[in-house]
Enzyme design. Structure first.
Site, PDB file in Angstrom:
ATOM      1  N   ASP A  45       0.836  -1.186   0.000  1.00  0.00           N
ATOM      2  CA  ASP A  45       0.000   0.000   0.000  1.00  0.00           C
ATOM      3  C   ASP A  45       0.877   1.245   0.000  1.00  0.00           C
ATOM      4  O   ASP A  45       2.082   1.176   0.215  1.00  0.00           O
ATOM      5  CB  ASP A  45      -1.052  -0.005   1.108  1.00  0.00           C
ATOM      6  N   ASN A  53      -4.437  12.503   0.677  1.00  0.00           N
ATOM      7  CA  ASN A  53      -5.801  12.989   0.441  1.00  0.00           C
ATOM      8  C   ASN A  53      -6.096  14.241   1.261  1.00  0.00           C
ATOM      9  O   ASN A  53      -6.694  15.193   0.755  1.00  0.00           O
ATOM     10  CB  ASN A  53      -6.830  11.905   0.776  1.00  0.00           C
ATOM     11  N   ASP A  62      -6.402  10.324  -6.109  1.00  0.00           N
ATOM     12  CA  ASP A  62      -6.740   9.430  -7.220  1.00  0.00           C
ATOM     13  C   ASP A  62      -5.611   9.392  -8.249  1.00  0.00           C
ATOM     14  O   ASP A  62      -5.273   8.326  -8.773  1.00  0.00           O
ATOM     15  CB  ASP A  62      -8.036   9.874  -7.901  1.00  0.00           C
ATOM     16  N   ASP A  88      -5.848   2.207  -1.122  1.00  0.00           N
ATOM     17  CA  ASP A  88      -4.467   2.360  -1.597  1.00  0.00           C
ATOM     18  C   ASP A  88      -3.707   1.048  -1.577  1.00  0.00           C
ATOM     19  O   ASP A  88      -2.481   1.031  -1.584  1.00  0.00           O
ATOM     20  CB  ASP A  88      -3.734   3.396  -0.736  1.00  0.00           C
TER      21      ASP A  88
END
Length: 177
Positions: A45, A53, A62, A88
């Site tokens: 991840d 974010n 994104d 993620d």
């Protein structure tokens, strides 16, 4: 036939990243294991993705996921299974890859691709990965779930070592950081 192919694509693909989705990827890997297809399972991840974010916004988050998936597809072979598990988190099953030295080279290539990512307007944005690796060597009964658990346990070791590294399950030591 075009509509049928489009529906098949939609059912197998993560629409954000364009790689396999969790359902299709897990089934494909399970089928390979059931057919005794030896290989390496990689689980990773993006480190501190929530901060990406929060700091840069969800659109940029994104974009990070899309670029990570693109980097991943440049590292794996065409017959390998690459998927986004959700959020993620990503996974890969690389067929026939059992050698730790080859694994290390593959991980170095992935980390190089990730380190080279650029985000217009955000020069300080440099995502890193925490990676766990497990192998299916055909020596004992194995399932996708077992491989996932093994890789997940060492992925958290990578996280606890500060991220931006990988850890192999059977040796349980960090080889690259």
């Amino acid at each position: 036939k075009i509509r049928e192919n489009h529906l098949l694509y939609l059912s197998q693909t993560d629409l954000l990243t364009g790689i396999y989705n969790r359902g299709h990827g897990e089934k494909a890997i399970s089928d390979l294991i059931d057919n005794k297809q030896l290989g390496m399972f990689i689980l990773f991840d993006v480190d501190k993705f929530k901060l990406v974010n929060d700091r840069y916004g969800h659109n940029t988050g994104d974009e990070v996921l899309i670029k990570v998936a693109e980097a991943l597809t440049k590292v794996v072979s065409s017959g390998d299974i690459a998927m986004r598990l959700g959020g993620d988190e990503f996974a890969v099953y690389a067929k026939e890859l059992l050698d730790e030295n080859v694994c290390k080279k593959c991980m170095e290539k992935l980390f190089d691709k990730i380190n080279a990512l650029e985000f217009e307007g955000y020069e300080k944005l440099k995502p890193t990965l925490s990676v766990g690796v497990a192998f299916y060597e055909g020596k004992k009964e194995c399932t996708y779930s077992r491989l996932y658990q093994q890789a997940d346990s060492v992925m958290y070791m990578s996280k606890n070592n500060g991220g931006n590294c990988f850890t192999i399950f059977r040796k349980i030591k960090t080889l690259f950081s």
